[in-house]
Design a protein around this motif. Structure first.
Motif, short mmCIF file in Angstrom:
data_model
loop_
_atom_site.label_atom_id
_atom_site.label_comp_id
_atom_site.label_asym_id
_atom_site.label_seq_id
_atom_site.Cartn_x
_atom_site.Cartn_y
_atom_site.Cartn_z
N GLU A 1 0.76 -1.21 -0.05
CA GLU A 1 -0.12 -0.06 -0.05
C GLU A 1 0.93 1.26 -0.01
OE1 GLU A 1 -2.44 -0.91 3.20
OE2 GLU A 1 -0.96 -0.86 4.98
N THR A 2 2.32 1.22 0.05
CA THR A 2 2.99 2.39 0.24
C THR A 2 4.04 2.46 -1.12
OG1 THR A 2 4.69 1.29 1.47
CG2 THR A 2 3.04 2.46 2.74
N VAL A 3 3.84 1.50 -1.83
CA VAL A 3 4.99 1.37 -2.95
C VAL A 3 4.53 2.36 -4.00
CG1 VAL A 3 3.67 -0.44 -4.53
CG2 VAL A 3 6.22 -0.11 -4.52
N ALA A 4 3.09 2.80 -4.10
CA ALA A 4 2.98 3.81 -5.26
C ALA A 4 3.25 5.26 -4.50
CB ALA A 4 1.47 3.82 -5.33
N ALA A 5 3.15 5.59 -3.43
CA ALA A 5 3.78 6.68 -2.91
C ALA A 5 5.30 6.78 -3.02
CB ALA A 5 3.22 6.64 -1.23
N ALA A 6 5.85 5.61 -2.70
CA ALA A 6 7.35 5.87 -3.27
C ALA A 6 7.58 6.04 -4.49
CB ALA A 6 7.94 4.34 -2.55
N ALA A 7 6.92 5.55 -5.33
CA ALA A 7 7.13 5.92 -6.82
C ALA A 7 6.77 7.47 -7.15
CB ALA A 7 6.28 5.10 -7.72
N PRO B 1 10.68 2.48 -15.80
CA PRO B 1 10.14 1.15 -15.44
C PRO B 1 10.32 0.73 -14.16
CG PRO B 1 11.60 0.94 -17.60
CD PRO B 1 11.83 2.24 -17.01
N LEU B 2 9.60 -0.06 -13.61
CA LEU B 2 9.95 -0.82 -12.35
C LEU B 2 8.98 -2.02 -12.12
CD1 LEU B 2 8.17 0.76 -9.07
CD2 LEU B 2 6.90 0.83 -11.36
N THR B 3 9.43 -2.84 -11.27
CA THR B 3 9.14 -4.30 -10.98
C THR B 3 8.85 -3.87 -9.45
OG1 THR B 3 11.27 -5.25 -10.55
CG2 THR B 3 10.17 -5.56 -12.78
N VAL B 4 7.48 -4.67 -9.06
CA VAL B 4 7.32 -4.97 -7.81
C VAL B 4 7.09 -6.20 -7.28
CG1 VAL B 4 5.36 -4.30 -6.00
CG2 VAL B 4 6.24 -2.56 -7.62
N TRP C 1 4.78 -7.63 -10.45
CA TRP C 1 4.11 -6.83 -11.30
C TRP C 1 5.24 -6.14 -12.13
CZ3 TRP C 1 2.49 -7.79 -6.48
CH2 TRP C 1 1.23 -8.50 -6.41
N SER C 2 5.13 -5.72 -13.37
CA SER C 2 5.85 -4.87 -14.15
C SER C 2 4.93 -3.64 -14.50
CB SER C 2 6.35 -5.39 -15.37
OG SER C 2 7.35 -6.56 -15.10
N ALA C 3 5.49 -2.50 -14.21
CA ALA C 3 4.95 -1.25 -14.55
C ALA C 3 5.95 -0.14 -14.74
CB ALA C 3 3.88 -0.75 -13.37
N THR C 4 5.54 1.29 -14.64
CA THR C 4 6.36 2.48 -14.48
C THR C 4 5.80 3.19 -13.22
OG1 THR C 4 4.85 3.83 -15.58
CG2 THR C 4 6.28 2.53 -17.20
N LEU C 5 6.94 4.06 -13.01
CA LEU C 5 6.61 4.77 -11.81
C LEU C 5 5.35 5.59 -12.06
CD1 LEU C 5 10.08 6.67 -11.16
CD2 LEU C 5 8.95 4.95 -9.86
N GLY C 6 4.94 5.96 -13.06
CA GLY C 6 3.51 6.46 -13.23
C GLY C 6 2.31 5.80 -13.22
N THR C 7 2.67 4.42 -13.48
CA THR C 7 1.55 3.50 -13.51
C THR C 7 1.40 2.31 -12.40
OG1 THR C 7 2.66 2.04 -14.91
CG2 THR C 7 1.57 3.71 -16.19
N ILE C 8 2.17 2.37 -11.72
CA ILE C 8 2.15 1.34 -10.70
C ILE C 8 0.75 1.33 -9.64
CG2 ILE C 8 3.38 2.67 -8.86
CD1 ILE C 8 3.35 -1.11 -9.42
#
Length: 552
Positions: A185-191, A204-207, A219-226
Protein backbone atom coordinates in the motif's frame (compact mmCIF):
# COMPACT_ATOMS: atom_id res chain seq x y z
CA UNK A 1 41.00 -24.62 13.52
CA UNK A 2 38.69 -24.16 10.54
CA UNK A 3 37.27 -20.62 10.44
CA UNK A 4 33.79 -22.16 10.36
CA UNK A 5 34.26 -24.30 13.48
CA UNK A 6 32.37 -23.24 16.57
CA UNK A 7 34.70 -21.39 18.97
CA UNK A 8 35.27 -22.80 22.43
CA UNK A 9 33.23 -21.22 25.21
CA UNK A 10 35.29 -18.76 27.31
CA UNK A 11 36.40 -19.78 30.79
CA UNK A 12 34.40 -17.12 32.68
CA UNK A 13 31.12 -18.86 31.84
CA UNK A 14 29.59 -16.50 29.31
CA UNK A 15 28.10 -18.16 26.29
CA UNK A 16 28.40 -17.25 22.65
CA UNK A 17 25.97 -15.54 20.28
CA UNK A 18 25.68 -16.06 16.53
CA UNK A 19 23.75 -13.35 14.68
CA UNK A 20 22.53 -15.22 11.65
CA UNK A 21 20.88 -14.10 8.43
CA UNK A 22 18.18 -16.56 7.36
CA UNK A 23 17.73 -15.02 3.90
CA UNK A 24 14.58 -13.62 2.31
CA UNK A 25 12.35 -16.70 2.58
CA UNK A 26 13.54 -19.64 0.48
CA UNK A 27 14.95 -22.24 2.95
CA UNK A 28 17.51 -23.23 0.29
CA UNK A 29 19.24 -19.85 0.62
CA UNK A 30 20.63 -20.58 4.09
CA UNK A 31 24.43 -20.67 3.95
CA UNK A 32 26.48 -23.72 4.92
CA UNK A 33 27.87 -21.75 7.87
CA UNK A 34 24.33 -20.92 9.00
CA UNK A 35 23.36 -24.61 8.97
CA UNK A 36 26.51 -25.47 10.93
CA UNK A 37 25.80 -22.80 13.57
CA UNK A 38 22.18 -23.90 13.94
CA UNK A 39 23.26 -27.50 14.53
CA UNK A 40 25.33 -26.38 17.54
CA UNK A 41 22.75 -24.05 19.11
CA UNK A 42 21.45 -24.50 22.66
CA UNK A 43 18.99 -21.63 22.27
CA UNK A 44 17.39 -20.43 19.02
CA UNK A 45 15.84 -16.96 19.06
CA UNK A 46 14.25 -16.34 15.69
CA UNK A 47 11.84 -13.84 14.22
CA UNK A 48 8.46 -15.54 13.62
CA UNK A 49 8.72 -15.29 9.82
CA UNK A 50 12.01 -17.24 9.72
CA UNK A 51 11.49 -19.74 12.55
CA UNK A 52 10.27 -22.48 10.18
CA UNK A 53 13.23 -21.84 7.86
CA UNK A 54 15.87 -22.35 10.58
CA UNK A 55 14.20 -24.70 13.08
CA UNK A 56 14.68 -27.86 10.99
CA UNK A 57 18.48 -27.45 11.10
CA UNK A 58 18.67 -27.23 14.90
CA UNK A 59 18.78 -30.12 17.37
CA UNK A 60 15.49 -31.52 18.65
CA UNK A 61 16.46 -30.40 22.17
CA UNK A 62 17.08 -26.74 21.22
CA UNK A 63 15.18 -24.16 23.25
CA UNK A 64 13.10 -21.70 21.16
CA UNK A 65 11.81 -18.91 23.43
CA UNK A 66 9.02 -16.96 21.78
CA UNK A 67 9.56 -13.32 20.93
CA UNK A 68 6.83 -11.20 22.50
CA UNK A 69 5.00 -8.61 20.45
CA UNK A 70 4.69 -5.59 22.75
CA UNK A 71 3.55 -2.80 20.44
CA UNK A 72 -0.25 -2.78 19.89
CA UNK A 73 -0.16 -0.37 16.96
CA UNK A 74 2.38 -2.50 15.11
CA UNK A 75 0.40 -5.64 15.89
CA UNK A 76 -2.70 -4.11 14.31
CA UNK A 77 -0.65 -3.22 11.22
CA UNK A 78 0.80 -6.71 11.04
CA UNK A 79 4.36 -5.51 11.73
CA UNK A 80 5.46 -6.96 15.09
CA UNK A 81 8.02 -5.04 17.13
CA UNK A 82 10.24 -7.56 18.89
CA UNK A 83 11.67 -5.42 21.65
CA UNK A 84 12.53 -8.25 24.02
CA UNK A 85 14.91 -10.01 21.60
CA UNK A 86 18.03 -8.42 23.17
CA UNK A 87 16.93 -9.44 26.67
CA UNK A 88 16.34 -13.05 25.61
CA UNK A 89 19.74 -13.17 23.88
CA UNK A 90 21.57 -11.74 26.92
CA UNK A 91 19.81 -13.96 29.47
CA UNK A 92 20.75 -17.14 27.59
CA UNK A 93 24.34 -16.03 26.89
CA UNK A 94 24.97 -15.04 30.54
CA UNK A 95 24.37 -18.63 31.69
CA UNK A 96 26.81 -20.09 29.18
CA UNK A 97 24.48 -21.07 26.33
CA UNK A 98 25.29 -21.06 22.64
CA UNK A 99 22.69 -18.71 21.22
CA UNK A 100 21.66 -18.31 17.59
CA UNK A 101 19.77 -15.09 16.90
CA UNK A 102 18.15 -15.55 13.47
CA UNK A 103 16.80 -12.62 11.46
CA UNK A 104 15.27 -12.49 8.01
CA UNK A 105 17.57 -11.38 5.20
CA UNK A 106 21.00 -10.26 6.39
CA UNK A 107 21.84 -9.08 9.95
CA UNK A 108 23.74 -6.04 8.69
CA UNK A 109 21.24 -4.81 6.08
CA UNK A 110 17.85 -6.05 7.33
CA UNK A 111 16.57 -5.42 10.85
CA UNK A 112 18.27 -3.91 13.89
CA UNK A 113 20.71 -6.62 14.96
CA UNK A 114 23.42 -3.97 15.45
CA UNK A 115 21.90 -2.85 18.76
CA UNK A 116 21.93 -6.42 20.08
CA UNK A 117 25.58 -6.82 19.00
CA UNK A 118 26.51 -3.66 20.95
CA UNK A 119 24.78 -5.09 24.03
CA UNK A 120 26.90 -8.26 23.75
CA UNK A 121 30.08 -6.22 23.28
CA UNK A 122 29.27 -4.09 26.35
CA UNK A 123 29.09 -7.22 28.56
CA UNK A 124 32.06 -8.95 26.98
CA UNK A 125 29.94 -11.73 25.47
CA UNK A 126 31.69 -13.10 22.36
CA UNK A 127 29.61 -13.06 19.19
CA UNK A 128 29.93 -13.68 15.49
CA UNK A 129 27.93 -12.63 12.44
CA UNK A 130 26.86 -15.10 9.76
CA UNK A 131 25.77 -13.03 6.75
CA UNK A 132 22.61 -14.01 4.91
CA UNK A 133 21.22 -13.25 1.48
CA UNK A 134 19.81 -9.75 1.92
CA UNK A 135 16.15 -9.35 0.99
CA UNK A 136 16.91 -6.39 -1.30
CA UNK A 137 19.40 -8.55 -3.22
CA UNK A 138 17.75 -11.98 -3.15
CA UNK A 139 14.24 -10.92 -4.15
CA UNK A 140 15.25 -9.12 -7.39
CA UNK A 141 17.37 -12.17 -8.33
CA UNK A 142 14.31 -14.43 -7.96
CA UNK A 143 12.16 -11.91 -9.84
CA UNK A 144 14.53 -12.02 -12.84
CA UNK A 145 15.71 -8.43 -12.36
CA UNK A 146 19.53 -8.01 -12.46
CA UNK A 147 20.66 -4.96 -10.48
CA UNK A 148 23.75 -4.38 -12.62
CA UNK A 149 24.91 -5.27 -16.13
CA UNK A 150 28.14 -5.16 -18.15
CA UNK A 151 28.01 -1.35 -18.30
CA UNK A 152 27.72 -1.18 -14.54
CA UNK A 153 25.31 1.07 -12.69
CA UNK A 154 24.96 2.96 -9.46
CA UNK A 155 22.70 0.86 -7.16
CA UNK A 156 20.93 2.56 -4.25
CA UNK A 157 18.96 0.83 -1.49
CA UNK A 158 16.11 2.78 0.07
CA UNK A 159 13.76 1.84 2.92
CA UNK A 160 10.57 3.78 2.18
CA UNK A 161 9.49 3.61 5.83
CA UNK A 162 12.44 5.65 7.08
CA UNK A 163 13.74 7.51 4.00
CA UNK A 164 14.28 11.26 4.49
CA UNK A 165 13.43 13.98 2.00
CA UNK A 166 17.14 14.33 1.30
CA UNK A 167 17.38 10.62 0.48
CA UNK A 168 14.51 10.86 -2.06
CA UNK A 169 16.12 13.93 -3.60
CA UNK A 170 19.46 12.15 -4.06
CA UNK A 171 18.05 8.98 -5.62
CA UNK A 172 15.63 11.02 -7.72
CA UNK A 173 18.51 12.96 -9.23
CA UNK A 174 20.42 9.72 -10.01
CA UNK A 175 19.88 7.60 -13.12
CA UNK A 176 21.06 4.44 -11.36
CA UNK A 177 19.04 1.46 -10.17
CA UNK A 178 16.99 2.05 -7.00
CA UNK A 179 15.90 -0.89 -4.83
CA UNK A 180 13.04 0.23 -2.61
CA UNK A 181 11.79 -1.70 0.44
CA UNK A 182 8.14 -0.79 0.95
CA UNK A 183 4.70 -2.37 1.40
CA UNK A 184 1.96 -3.03 -1.15
CA UNK A 185 0.00 0.00 0.00
CA UNK A 186 3.00 2.38 0.19
CA UNK A 187 4.90 1.45 -2.98
CA UNK A 188 2.84 3.82 -5.15
CA UNK A 189 3.62 6.68 -2.75
CA UNK A 190 7.34 5.78 -2.97
CA UNK A 191 7.08 5.90 -6.78
CA UNK A 192 5.46 9.34 -6.53
CA UNK A 193 8.33 10.53 -4.29
CA UNK A 194 10.84 9.50 -6.98
CA UNK A 195 8.88 11.29 -9.72
CA UNK A 196 8.63 14.42 -7.55
CA UNK A 197 12.42 14.22 -7.01
CA UNK A 198 13.14 14.16 -10.75
CA UNK A 199 12.72 10.59 -12.05
CA UNK A 200 10.71 10.35 -15.28
CA UNK A 201 7.19 8.88 -14.85
CA UNK A 202 7.88 6.35 -17.65
CA UNK A 203 10.86 4.83 -15.77
CA UNK A 204 10.23 1.04 -15.56
CA UNK A 205 9.87 -0.70 -12.22
CA UNK A 206 8.96 -4.12 -10.90
CA UNK A 207 7.20 -4.82 -7.62
CA UNK A 208 7.63 -8.24 -5.99
CA UNK A 209 5.68 -9.58 -3.02
CA UNK A 210 6.57 -12.75 -1.02
CA UNK A 211 9.91 -12.86 -2.86
CA UNK A 212 11.86 -16.17 -3.08
CA UNK A 213 8.85 -18.19 -1.85
CA UNK A 214 6.31 -20.12 -3.91
CA UNK A 215 3.81 -17.32 -3.16
CA UNK A 216 6.03 -14.83 -5.05
CA UNK A 217 4.29 -12.53 -7.50
CA UNK A 218 5.82 -9.73 -9.57
CA UNK A 219 4.14 -6.86 -11.43
CA UNK A 220 5.86 -4.78 -14.13
CA UNK A 221 4.86 -1.14 -14.52
CA UNK A 222 6.34 2.38 -14.57
CA UNK A 223 6.66 4.94 -11.79
CA UNK A 224 3.59 6.67 -13.20
CA UNK A 225 1.38 3.58 -13.67
CA UNK A 226 2.15 1.32 -10.69
CA UNK A 227 -0.87 2.49 -8.66
CA UNK A 228 -3.21 1.71 -11.57
CA UNK A 229 -1.52 -1.65 -12.30
CA UNK A 230 -1.97 -2.85 -8.71
CA UNK A 231 -5.59 -1.66 -8.73
CA UNK A 232 -6.37 -3.41 -12.05
CA UNK A 233 -4.74 -6.61 -10.73
CA UNK A 234 -7.16 -6.34 -7.75
CA UNK A 235 -4.18 -6.41 -5.39
CA UNK A 236 -5.29 -3.15 -3.81
CA UNK A 237 -7.24 -2.13 -1.88
CA UNK A 238 -6.72 -5.17 0.36
CA UNK A 239 -6.35 -6.06 4.05
CA UNK A 240 -3.01 -7.57 2.92
CA UNK A 241 -1.72 -4.10 2.01
CA UNK A 242 0.88 -4.18 4.81
CA UNK A 243 2.76 -7.05 3.13
CA UNK A 244 6.38 -6.09 2.40
CA UNK A 245 7.50 -5.70 -1.22
CA UNK A 246 10.74 -5.02 -3.05
CA UNK A 247 10.50 -2.56 -5.94
CA UNK A 248 13.34 -2.21 -8.45
CA UNK A 249 13.38 1.08 -10.37
CA UNK A 250 15.44 1.44 -13.56
CA UNK A 251 15.84 0.09 -17.08
CA UNK A 252 17.00 -3.34 -15.82
CA UNK A 253 13.57 -3.97 -14.33
CA UNK A 254 11.74 -3.59 -17.67
CA UNK A 255 9.14 -6.17 -18.69
CA UNK A 256 11.05 -7.03 -21.87
CA UNK A 257 13.97 -8.36 -19.83
CA UNK A 258 11.75 -10.14 -17.31
CA UNK A 259 10.13 -12.17 -20.11
CA UNK A 260 13.54 -13.78 -20.63
CA UNK A 261 14.97 -13.69 -17.11
CA UNK A 262 12.02 -14.66 -14.89
CA UNK A 263 13.39 -18.11 -14.10
CA UNK A 264 11.61 -18.66 -10.78
CA UNK A 265 7.98 -17.68 -11.42
CA UNK A 266 8.09 -19.45 -14.80
CA UNK A 267 8.75 -22.91 -13.31
CA UNK A 268 6.20 -25.38 -14.75
CA UNK A 269 4.27 -25.91 -11.49
CA UNK A 270 5.06 -22.59 -9.82
CA UNK A 271 2.88 -22.09 -6.75
CA UNK A 272 0.76 -25.21 -7.43
CA UNK A 273 -0.52 -26.91 -4.30
CA UNK A 274 -0.07 -30.60 -5.12
CA UNK A 275 -1.65 -33.30 -2.99
CA UNK A 276 0.58 -36.34 -2.49
CA UNK A 277 -1.64 -39.09 -1.03
CA UNK A 278 1.01 -41.55 0.08
CA UNK A 279 2.72 -42.65 3.28
CA UNK A 280 5.32 -40.31 4.80
CA UNK A 281 8.22 -42.69 4.14
CA UNK A 282 7.34 -43.03 0.47
CA UNK A 283 6.63 -39.39 -0.38
CA UNK A 284 9.82 -37.54 0.68
CA UNK A 285 11.78 -37.86 -2.58
CA UNK A 286 8.63 -37.25 -4.66
CA UNK A 287 7.91 -34.07 -2.69
CA UNK A 288 11.49 -32.88 -3.25
CA UNK A 289 11.05 -33.42 -7.01
CA UNK A 290 7.78 -31.47 -7.01
CA UNK A 291 9.45 -28.58 -5.16
CA UNK A 292 12.10 -28.44 -7.89
CA UNK A 293 9.27 -27.68 -10.35
CA UNK A 294 8.04 -24.83 -8.11
CA UNK A 295 5.16 -26.77 -6.52
CA UNK A 296 4.08 -26.81 -2.88
CA UNK A 297 3.57 -30.51 -2.02
CA UNK A 298 1.09 -31.43 0.69
CA UNK A 299 1.47 -34.99 1.97
CA UNK A 300 -1.64 -36.82 3.16
CA UNK A 301 -1.09 -40.40 4.39
CA UNK A 302 -3.80 -42.66 3.00
CA UNK A 303 -2.39 -45.94 4.26
CA UNK A 304 -1.40 -46.78 7.84
CA UNK A 305 0.81 -49.74 8.70
CA UNK A 306 -0.14 -51.96 11.65
CA UNK A 307 1.23 -55.26 13.07
CA UNK A 308 -0.39 -58.53 11.94
CA UNK A 309 -3.46 -59.61 13.90
CA UNK A 310 -1.69 -62.83 14.98
CA UNK A 311 2.07 -62.32 15.57
CA UNK A 312 2.99 -65.99 16.12
CA UNK A 313 3.75 -66.75 12.44
CA UNK A 314 6.15 -63.80 12.25
CA UNK A 315 7.80 -64.74 15.55
CA UNK A 316 8.44 -68.32 14.35
CA UNK A 317 9.95 -67.06 11.08
CA UNK A 318 12.34 -64.65 12.82
CA UNK A 319 13.47 -67.44 15.15
CA UNK A 320 13.94 -69.62 12.03
CA UNK A 321 16.31 -66.96 10.62
CA UNK A 322 18.55 -67.35 13.66
CA UNK A 323 18.44 -71.15 13.68
CA UNK A 324 19.38 -71.54 9.99
CA UNK A 325 15.99 -72.46 8.53
CA UNK A 326 16.39 -70.22 5.45
CA UNK A 327 18.74 -69.80 2.51
CA UNK A 328 17.12 -66.49 1.41
CA UNK A 329 15.01 -63.66 2.80
CA UNK A 330 13.20 -61.43 0.27
CA UNK A 331 12.05 -57.91 1.15
CA UNK A 332 9.34 -56.45 -1.09
CA UNK A 333 8.93 -53.07 0.66
CA UNK A 334 10.46 -50.61 3.09
CA UNK A 335 7.67 -51.54 5.52
CA UNK A 336 8.74 -55.21 5.41
CA UNK A 337 12.28 -54.17 6.40
CA UNK A 338 10.83 -52.05 9.21
CA UNK A 339 8.65 -54.94 10.47
CA UNK A 340 11.58 -57.40 10.62
CA UNK A 341 13.83 -54.77 12.21
CA UNK A 342 11.26 -54.12 14.95
CA UNK A 343 11.03 -57.87 15.68
CA UNK A 344 14.83 -58.06 15.85
CA UNK A 345 14.93 -55.21 18.37
CA UNK A 346 12.20 -56.92 20.40
CA UNK A 347 14.41 -60.02 20.68
CA UNK A 348 17.66 -58.09 21.22
CA UNK A 349 19.00 -59.05 17.77
CA UNK A 350 20.83 -56.90 15.22
CA UNK A 351 22.04 -57.19 11.60
CA UNK A 352 24.53 -59.93 12.55
CA UNK A 353 21.59 -62.37 12.62
CA UNK A 354 21.61 -62.21 8.78
CA UNK A 355 25.06 -63.88 8.66
CA UNK A 356 25.02 -66.74 6.16
CA UNK A 357 21.61 -65.78 4.73
CA UNK A 358 21.22 -64.29 1.24
CA UNK A 359 19.14 -61.10 1.20
CA UNK A 360 17.04 -59.82 -1.72
CA UNK A 361 15.40 -56.39 -2.10
CA UNK A 362 12.68 -55.53 -4.63
CA UNK A 363 14.12 -52.10 -5.45
CA UNK A 364 16.48 -49.26 -4.55
CA UNK A 365 14.34 -47.78 -1.75
CA UNK A 366 14.00 -51.14 -0.03
CA UNK A 367 17.74 -51.76 -0.53
CA UNK A 368 18.50 -48.35 1.08
CA UNK A 369 16.36 -49.28 4.11
CA UNK A 370 18.37 -52.52 4.46
CA UNK A 371 21.70 -50.68 4.22
CA UNK A 372 20.44 -48.32 6.94
CA UNK A 373 19.81 -51.46 9.04
CA UNK A 374 23.39 -52.57 8.38
CA UNK A 375 22.59 -55.20 5.74
CA UNK A 376 23.87 -55.07 2.16
CA UNK A 377 21.44 -56.95 -0.12
CA UNK A 378 22.84 -59.71 -2.32
CA UNK A 379 20.16 -59.27 -4.99
CA UNK A 380 18.41 -56.17 -6.34
CA UNK A 381 16.62 -56.39 -9.72
CA UNK A 382 18.79 -55.21 -12.60
CA UNK A 383 15.67 -54.31 -14.60
CA UNK A 384 12.16 -53.51 -13.45
CA UNK A 385 11.91 -52.86 -9.70
CA UNK A 386 8.98 -55.17 -8.96
CA UNK A 387 8.21 -58.75 -7.99
CA UNK A 388 8.45 -59.70 -11.68
CA UNK A 389 11.81 -57.93 -11.98
CA UNK A 390 13.07 -59.75 -8.88
CA UNK A 391 12.05 -63.13 -10.35
CA UNK A 392 13.90 -62.32 -13.59
CA UNK A 393 17.21 -62.30 -11.65
CA UNK A 394 16.40 -64.91 -8.96
CA UNK A 395 18.52 -68.10 -9.31
CA UNK A 396 16.73 -71.47 -9.48
CA UNK A 397 17.19 -73.82 -6.54
CA UNK A 398 20.29 -75.98 -7.00
CA UNK A 399 20.59 -78.90 -4.51
CA UNK A 400 24.36 -79.01 -5.11
CA UNK A 401 25.08 -75.35 -4.22
CA UNK A 402 22.10 -74.52 -1.98
CA UNK A 403 22.20 -76.41 1.33
CA UNK A 404 18.71 -75.11 2.24
CA UNK A 405 15.75 -74.79 -0.14
CA UNK A 406 13.61 -72.35 1.86
CA UNK A 407 12.87 -68.63 1.38
CA UNK A 408 11.43 -66.32 4.06
CA UNK A 409 9.08 -63.77 2.49
CA UNK A 410 7.83 -61.14 5.00
CA UNK A 411 5.15 -59.06 3.31
CA UNK A 412 1.92 -57.08 3.56
CA UNK A 413 -1.41 -58.80 4.10
CA UNK A 414 -2.66 -57.62 0.67
CA UNK A 415 0.45 -58.46 -1.39
CA UNK A 416 0.09 -60.22 -4.74
CA UNK A 417 0.92 -63.89 -5.21
CA UNK A 418 3.30 -63.27 -8.15
CA UNK A 419 6.53 -63.67 -6.20
CA UNK A 420 5.42 -66.77 -4.25
CA UNK A 421 4.30 -68.59 -7.42
CA UNK A 422 7.48 -67.62 -9.27
CA UNK A 423 9.80 -68.83 -6.48
CA UNK A 424 7.95 -72.17 -6.24
CA UNK A 425 8.36 -72.56 -9.99
CA UNK A 426 12.12 -72.01 -9.54
CA UNK A 427 12.19 -74.93 -7.06
CA UNK A 428 12.12 -73.03 -3.77
CA UNK A 429 9.95 -73.64 -0.70
CA UNK A 430 8.44 -70.35 0.53
CA UNK A 431 7.40 -69.30 4.01
CA UNK A 432 4.95 -66.58 3.01
CA UNK A 433 4.47 -64.58 6.22
CA UNK A 434 2.26 -61.58 6.94
CA UNK A 435 4.71 -59.10 8.52
CA UNK A 436 2.36 -56.12 8.62
CA UNK A 437 -1.13 -55.03 7.64
CA UNK A 438 -2.00 -52.03 5.51
CA UNK A 439 -5.15 -50.25 6.66
CA UNK A 440 -6.86 -47.04 5.63
CA UNK A 441 -5.32 -44.07 7.43
CA UNK A 442 -7.26 -41.68 9.64
CA UNK A 443 -8.93 -38.74 7.88
CA UNK A 444 -6.74 -35.65 7.41
CA UNK A 445 -7.54 -32.40 9.30
CA UNK A 446 -10.81 -30.61 8.46
CA UNK A 447 -9.09 -27.77 6.57
CA UNK A 448 -7.32 -30.30 4.31
CA UNK A 449 -10.59 -32.13 3.61
CA UNK A 450 -12.24 -28.81 2.76
CA UNK A 451 -9.38 -27.90 0.42
CA UNK A 452 -9.67 -31.27 -1.36
CA UNK A 453 -13.43 -31.01 -1.89
CA UNK A 454 -13.51 -27.23 -2.41
CA UNK A 455 -10.84 -26.90 -5.11
CA UNK A 456 -8.01 -25.65 -2.88
CA UNK A 457 -5.52 -28.04 -4.50
CA UNK A 458 -4.20 -27.56 -8.02
CA UNK A 459 -3.32 -31.21 -8.62
CA UNK A 460 -3.36 -34.61 -6.97
CA UNK A 461 -0.98 -37.49 -7.73
CA UNK A 462 -2.42 -41.00 -7.56
CA UNK A 463 0.25 -43.70 -7.38
CA UNK A 464 -2.04 -46.74 -7.11
CA UNK A 465 -5.69 -47.72 -7.23
CA UNK A 466 -5.68 -48.04 -3.43
CA UNK A 467 -4.57 -44.40 -3.02
CA UNK A 468 -7.62 -43.36 -5.11
CA UNK A 469 -10.02 -45.46 -3.05
CA UNK A 470 -8.45 -44.52 0.27
CA UNK A 471 -8.22 -40.77 -0.40
CA UNK A 472 -11.85 -40.58 -1.54
CA UNK A 473 -12.80 -42.72 1.46
CA UNK A 474 -11.07 -40.61 4.12
CA UNK A 475 -11.28 -37.13 2.59
CA UNK A 476 -13.86 -37.03 -0.21
CA UNK A 477 -13.60 -36.59 -3.96
CA UNK A 478 -11.22 -33.92 -5.32
CA UNK A 479 -12.95 -30.88 -6.84
CA UNK A 480 -13.43 -30.75 -10.60
CA UNK A 481 -10.86 -27.94 -11.05
CA UNK A 482 -8.12 -30.15 -9.60
CA UNK A 483 -5.76 -31.75 -12.14
CA UNK A 484 -5.76 -35.55 -11.69
CA UNK A 485 -2.47 -37.34 -12.46
CA UNK A 486 -2.30 -41.16 -12.41
CA UNK A 487 0.68 -43.51 -12.47
CA UNK A 488 -0.83 -46.00 -14.94
CA UNK A 489 -3.95 -47.27 -16.77
CA UNK A 490 -5.25 -49.36 -13.84
CA UNK A 491 -5.03 -46.39 -11.46
CA UNK A 492 -6.64 -44.13 -14.07
CA UNK A 493 -9.52 -46.60 -14.49
CA UNK A 494 -10.13 -46.58 -10.73
CA UNK A 495 -10.06 -42.76 -10.70
CA UNK A 496 -12.62 -42.63 -13.54
CA UNK A 497 -14.82 -45.14 -11.71
CA UNK A 498 -14.87 -42.63 -8.84
CA UNK A 499 -16.06 -39.87 -11.16
CA UNK A 500 -12.68 -38.19 -11.68
CA UNK A 501 -11.42 -36.82 -15.01
CA UNK A 502 -7.83 -38.01 -15.57
CA UNK A 503 -5.72 -35.19 -17.03
CA UNK A 504 -2.22 -36.69 -16.80
CA UNK A 505 -1.06 -40.28 -17.29
CA UNK A 506 2.52 -41.27 -16.53
CA UNK A 507 4.34 -42.82 -19.54
CA UNK A 508 5.95 -45.36 -17.17
CA UNK A 509 4.88 -46.87 -13.81
CA UNK A 510 7.28 -44.62 -11.86
CA UNK A 511 6.44 -41.89 -9.34
CA UNK A 512 9.24 -39.72 -10.72
CA UNK A 513 7.98 -40.10 -14.29
CA UNK A 514 4.51 -39.21 -12.97
CA UNK A 515 5.87 -35.98 -11.44
CA UNK A 516 7.69 -35.23 -14.72
CA UNK A 517 4.46 -35.75 -16.67
CA UNK A 518 2.60 -33.35 -14.36
CA UNK A 519 5.37 -30.75 -14.81
CA UNK A 520 5.10 -31.12 -18.59
CA UNK A 521 1.33 -30.62 -18.35
CA UNK A 522 1.90 -27.47 -16.28
CA UNK A 523 4.50 -26.14 -18.74
CA UNK A 524 2.11 -26.65 -21.70
CA UNK A 525 -0.70 -24.95 -19.80
CA UNK A 526 1.54 -21.98 -18.97
CA UNK A 527 2.77 -21.69 -22.58
CA UNK A 528 -0.82 -21.72 -23.90
CA UNK A 529 -1.79 -18.86 -21.54
CA UNK A 530 1.26 -16.79 -22.53
CA UNK A 531 0.62 -17.38 -26.24
CA UNK A 532 -3.02 -16.29 -25.82
CA UNK A 533 -1.90 -13.15 -23.99
CA UNK A 534 -3.72 -14.28 -20.83
CA UNK A 535 -2.55 -14.10 -17.23
CA UNK A 536 -0.95 -17.36 -16.09
CA UNK A 537 -3.14 -18.83 -13.34
CA UNK A 538 -3.13 -22.02 -11.33
CA UNK A 539 -5.97 -24.56 -11.80
CA UNK A 540 -7.39 -23.62 -8.37
CA UNK A 541 -7.71 -20.02 -9.56
CA UNK A 542 -10.16 -20.87 -12.35
CA UNK A 543 -13.41 -18.99 -12.28
CA UNK A 544 -16.66 -21.01 -11.92
CA UNK A 545 -17.55 -20.40 -15.59
CA UNK A 546 -14.35 -22.14 -16.68
CA UNK A 547 -14.85 -25.36 -14.77
CA UNK A 548 -15.46 -28.60 -16.55
CA UNK A 549 -18.09 -31.00 -15.34
CA UNK A 550 -17.29 -34.53 -14.33
CA UNK A 551 -19.72 -37.38 -14.49
CA UNK A 552 -20.36 -39.18 -11.24
Amino acid sequence: MSPTNLPALPAHGHGHVTFLGAGPGDPGLLTLRAVEALAGADVLIAEPDVLDVVRSHARASVSTPELTVVDDASTAAGIPVLRDAANLVMEAARVGKRVVRAVSGDPGLDGNAGQEMLACAAEGIPFEVVPGVATAVGVPAYAGVPLRDAQGADVRFVDARSASERCWTEVGASDGTVVVSATLETVAAAAAELVAAGRKPDTPLTVTVAGTTTRQRTWSATLGTIAQVLKQAKVLPSPQGHRPVIAVVGERSSAAQRDQLSWFESKPLFGWKVLVPRTKEQSASLSDQLRSYGAVPHEVPTIAVEPPRTPQQMERAVKGLVTGRYEWIAFTSVNAVKAVREKFEEYGLDARAFAGIKVAAVGEQTAAALVDFGVKPDLVPSGEQSAAGLLEDWPPYDPVFDPIDRVFLPRADIATETLVAGLIELGWEVDDVTAYRTVRASPPPADTREAIKGGGFDAVLFTSSSTVRNLVGIAGKPHNVTVIACIGPATAKTAEEHGLRVDVLSPEPSVHKLAEALAEFGAQRRAAAVEAGEQVTRPSERRPGGRRRRTT
